[in-house]
Design a protein around this motif. Sequence first.
Motif, PDB file in Angstrom:
ATOM      1  N   GLN C 101      66.671  42.313  25.415  1.00 23.18           N
ATOM      2  CA  GLN C 101      66.758  43.609  24.741  1.00 23.18           C
ATOM      3  C   GLN C 101      66.228  43.512  23.309  1.00 23.18           C
ATOM      4  N   PHE C 102      66.626  42.474  22.651  1.00 25.17           N
ATOM      5  CA  PHE C 102      66.238  42.241  21.255  1.00 25.17           C
ATOM      6  C   PHE C 102      64.716  42.142  21.115  1.00 25.17           C
ATOM      7  N   LEU C 103      64.092  41.336  21.995  1.00 22.87           N
ATOM      8  CA  LEU C 103      62.633  41.170  21.909  1.00 22.87           C
ATOM      9  C   LEU C 103      61.926  42.486  22.203  1.00 22.87           C
ATOM     10  N   PHE C 104      62.482  43.261  23.110  1.00 23.19           N
ATOM     11  CA  PHE C 104      61.850  44.533  23.462  1.00 23.19           C
ATOM     12  C   PHE C 104      62.119  45.610  22.413  1.00 23.19           C
ATOM     13  N   ASP C 105      63.346  45.699  21.927  1.00 26.97           N
ATOM     14  CA  ASP C 105      63.710  46.744  20.949  1.00 26.97           C
ATOM     15  C   ASP C 105      62.822  46.689  19.709  1.00 26.97           C
ATOM     16  N   HIS C 106      62.589  45.475  19.218  1.00 28.62           N
ATOM     17  CA  HIS C 106      61.772  45.360  18.004  1.00 28.62           C
ATOM     18  C   HIS C 106      60.340  45.824  18.265  1.00 28.62           C
ATOM     19  N   PHE C 107      59.857  45.552  19.464  1.00 36.71           N
ATOM     20  CA  PHE C 107      58.514  46.021  19.816  1.00 36.71           C
ATOM     21  C   PHE C 107      58.496  47.547  19.918  1.00 36.71           C
ATOM     22  N   GLN C 108      59.436  48.083  20.674  1.00 36.87           N
ATOM     23  CA  GLN C 108      59.448  49.529  20.896  1.00 36.87           C
ATOM     24  C   GLN C 108      59.610  50.286  19.575  1.00 36.87           C
ATOM     25  N   ASN C 109      60.410  49.724  18.708  1.00 37.86           N
ATOM     26  CA  ASN C 109      60.635  50.368  17.417  1.00 37.86           C
ATOM     27  C   ASN C 109      59.324  50.548  16.644  1.00 37.86           C
ATOM     28  N   LEU C 110      58.557  49.457  16.532  1.00 42.05           N
ATOM     29  CA  LEU C 110      57.312  49.527  15.756  1.00 42.05           C
ATOM     30  C   LEU C 110      56.260  50.374  16.481  1.00 42.05           C
ATOM     31  N   LEU C 111      56.268  50.299  17.797  1.00 39.11           N
ATOM     32  CA  LEU C 111      55.314  51.100  18.574  1.00 39.11           C
ATOM     33  C   LEU C 111      55.595  52.596  18.385  1.00 39.11           C
ATOM     34  N   LYS C 185      40.684  54.994  19.915  1.00 40.74           N
ATOM     35  CA  LYS C 185      39.544  55.699  19.313  1.00 40.74           C
ATOM     36  C   LYS C 185      39.828  57.184  19.169  1.00 40.74           C
ATOM     37  N   ALA C 186      40.522  57.718  20.145  1.00 40.89           N
ATOM     38  CA  ALA C 186      40.807  59.159  20.140  1.00 40.89           C
ATOM     39  C   ALA C 186      42.004  59.508  19.255  1.00 40.89           C
ATOM     40  N   GLY C 187      42.629  58.476  18.661  1.00 39.70           N
ATOM     41  CA  GLY C 187      43.787  58.734  17.799  1.00 39.70           C
ATOM     42  C   GLY C 187      45.063  59.036  18.574  1.00 39.70           C
ATOM     43  N   ILE C 188      45.047  58.729  19.870  1.00 49.33           N
ATOM     44  CA  ILE C 188      46.219  59.032  20.714  1.00 49.33           C
ATOM     45  C   ILE C 188      47.158  57.831  20.771  1.00 49.33           C
ATOM     46  N   ALA C 189      46.585  56.662  21.025  1.00 43.24           N
ATOM     47  CA  ALA C 189      47.401  55.444  21.078  1.00 43.24           C
ATOM     48  C   ALA C 189      47.297  54.720  19.736  1.00 43.24           C
ATOM     49  N   CYS C 190      48.142  53.691  19.560  1.00 47.42           N
ATOM     50  CA  CYS C 190      47.996  52.912  18.338  1.00 47.42           C
ATOM     51  C   CYS C 190      47.639  51.483  18.708  1.00 47.42           C
ATOM     52  N   ASP C 191      47.005  50.806  17.777  1.00 47.95           N
ATOM     53  CA  ASP C 191      46.554  49.443  18.001  1.00 47.95           C
ATOM     54  C   ASP C 191      47.734  48.495  17.797  1.00 47.95           C
ATOM     55  N   THR C 192      48.176  47.848  18.871  1.00 50.25           N
ATOM     56  CA  THR C 192      49.372  46.997  18.750  1.00 50.25           C
ATOM     57  C   THR C 192      49.131  45.811  17.824  1.00 50.25           C
ATOM     58  N   SER C 193      47.859  45.410  17.689  1.00 49.04           N
ATOM     59  CA  SER C 193      47.607  44.252  16.808  1.00 49.04           C
ATOM     60  C   SER C 193      47.928  44.607  15.348  1.00 49.04           C
ATOM     61  N   SER C 194      47.971  45.920  15.065  1.00 50.78           N
ATOM     62  CA  SER C 194      48.248  46.325  13.679  1.00 50.78           C
ATOM     63  C   SER C 194      49.700  46.041  13.284  1.00 50.78           C
ATOM     64  N   PHE C 195      50.574  45.831  14.257  1.00 48.07           N
ATOM     65  CA  PHE C 195      51.970  45.559  13.863  1.00 48.07           C
ATOM     66  C   PHE C 195      52.525  44.272  14.467  1.00 48.07           C
ATOM     67  N   ARG C 200      56.574  39.908  14.454  1.00 48.76           N
ATOM     68  CA  ARG C 200      56.974  38.491  14.420  1.00 48.76           C
ATOM     69  C   ARG C 200      57.855  38.199  13.200  1.00 48.76           C
ATOM     70  N   ASN C 201      57.538  38.829  12.075  1.00 47.25           N
ATOM     71  CA  ASN C 201      58.404  38.651  10.893  1.00 47.25           C
ATOM     72  C   ASN C 201      59.799  39.209  11.138  1.00 47.25           C
ATOM     73  N   ASN C 202      59.849  40.387  11.743  1.00 48.72           N
ATOM     74  CA  ASN C 202      61.150  41.029  11.976  1.00 48.72           C
ATOM     75  C   ASN C 202      62.043  40.196  12.888  1.00 48.72           C
ATOM     76  N   ILE C 203      61.466  39.740  13.996  1.00 50.89           N
ATOM     77  CA  ILE C 203      62.337  38.967  14.893  1.00 50.89           C
ATOM     78  C   ILE C 203      62.676  37.613  14.269  1.00 50.89           C
ATOM     79  N   GLN C 204      61.720  37.043  13.518  1.00 47.60           N
ATOM     80  CA  GLN C 204      61.988  35.736  12.910  1.00 47.60           C
ATOM     81  C   GLN C 204      63.172  35.823  11.935  1.00 47.60           C
TER      82      GLN C 204
END
Lengths: 95, 317, 252
Positions: C101-111, C185-195, C200-204
């Motif tokens: 849950q922890f590993l997923f929550d931090h991802f979902q939060n930033l996404l 490109k269409a501004g609909i999704a976000c680039d996951t590499s941007s966060f 990694r800092n947050n979970i660390q």
Amino acid sequence: MSKKEWPLWEVFIRSKQGLSHKHAGSLRAADAEMAINNARDVYTRRSEGVSIWVVESDKVTASDPSEAGPLFEPSNSKAYRHPTFYEVPEGVKHM
Amino acid sequence: MKEQNIEELERQFQEKIDNEIKIEPKDWMPDAYRETLIRQISQHAHSEIVGQLPEGNWVTRAPNLRRKAVLLAKIQDEAGHGLYLYSAVETLGADREETIDDLHSGKAKYSSIFNYPSLTWADMGMIGWLVDGAAIMNQVPLCRCSYGPYARAMVRVCKEESFHQRQGYEIVAKLANGTPEQKEMAQESLNRWWWPALMMFGPSDADSKHTEQSMKWKIKRHTNDELRQMFVDVTVPQAEHIGLKVPDNDLKFNEETGHYDFGEINWDEFWQVVKGYGPCNKERVDARRKAKEEGMWIREAANAYAEKRAKRNKKAS
Amino acid sequence: MTEKEALFEYLLRRADDSLILGHRLSEWCGHGPILEEDIALTNLALDLIGQATEWYQYAAQVEDKGRDEDDLAFMRIEREYKNVLLVEQTNGDFGKTIVRQFLFDHFQNLLFERLMESKDEQIAAIAAKSIKEVRYHLKHSSEWVIRLGDGTEESHNRVQESLTDLSRFIDELFYQDEVDEQLIKAGIACDTSSFEKEYRNNIQAVIDEATLALPEKQWQLDGGRKGVHSEHLGYLLTELQYMQRTYPGMEW
């Protein structure tokens, strides 16, 4: 440590801004954060609250029921503390 | 304490009860009153907790997203209700974990309905409609119970449970109005749950050892047989309304009394299930014991962490 | 791939993550290690199933082939489920459930924080509504990781083992392919590499406070986004789909 139970906490909920916190019940939690989280999950499942207080149950001091007489009854005979005690001449307004 | 003193206290206590004044945790109460309440409220709490299991059995197989969410919310309410009730038990000086250990050792009872298996999706409907329906019959009068914390817990429980019976009836009605297979599923389920639901009100008045004293103390407001009759009277028309047949050939409306007459309950079965020989007694208690045992290391960890942190905070300040 | 096809695929990935994790959590219902925590886990499950429902509804609308949210949730074959492998992993003990849950929550939060800015109004609306839930999930799971990690020796060892095990699935959270690229490109999704770095800092930070450690770089697993799953998913779907498969076309 070890087999002992988590402490009991008393939960108080403010149901909406402008009202005071009211006792909702109790629950068990190892620490204050957990008590707040648990209170949120247990006592506000139907949007019953906007604010939560938790107090460890053994930190609450209660009055003794056997002293209820001396504590509370003397005020019964002091009706002059209530506005209905006083006569206001008929026709007087805004009082 | 002197004997006259106790007699006087008992007289005052009964006077309060007769005048509908609630008893609160720190008030004086006879030991037997306290013990009766501890037994009854913890039994009620255990029923909520064990009652999660037959429904939990279908959470992962619920047929659509809406039903899945509703079922989860309902089972969650039951855990919450168990918690409110355990809190009420604790106000009487009993310890929650000790009462739970009594459940696990077989010393404490819970509603025997939950020792029956949930075999089809229709059972989710039947549990809501019949089992919660019967529970509500029992619980509404308990909102006026003489013991304050129990009465307050029941007010909350009754308010929250009002959706439980409806969602159950909705499931059953949907099946009864569905395909022949679905209707058959509903009828078959009603056939299995009807009699155990009637048994939920407990032994008949003649065999109920606690009723008289509990009525005098206003822990109980109606006898078992009165409640059972009320349940039959309201439930039979609900079954007829959706075209299901109550599995009782002796069932008949009695114009004279204005109530339904119904057949004899199989009391042998009732006592066997109460004694622990029902279809799922062992599974239910095992499941709860397992949950507690597997929770031990977590409890300990949380305690250890809380202690460490308290020490650190003390040092810092 | 048309933008519509990409959008449908993107929505399924969101929906399946929430559904499968919600389903896993629902397995705890009635069996939670502590009564209060049983209630908490069910709240998480309810939030996730609610999110899944909204994503599926929108996906069904985008697809426009007469399927509804339940058809999408219950009537696809295993290869058509697009959740990450992390969320389908079995519950294990409570500690493993919490680490997952922890590993997923931090991802979902930033996404979701970023998807709130999506040019697609519906995506932005679902993300905005869900993020409040996710922030609570994150608080809950992070606090538990710390309690268990810094609790007793036993809890520390157990939760460390789960973290080591589940960290093989972290990279996949950031998996992207042509579906994402087109929508970014269409501004609909976000680039996951941007966060990813922020993640990694947050979970660390939490892992440090919990006195735990992420293992040295491990071989990372993926495939979920393409429908290639672990063996666990098939069994999960067998239960999930039981009623719909046994009684096709009926209403409940």
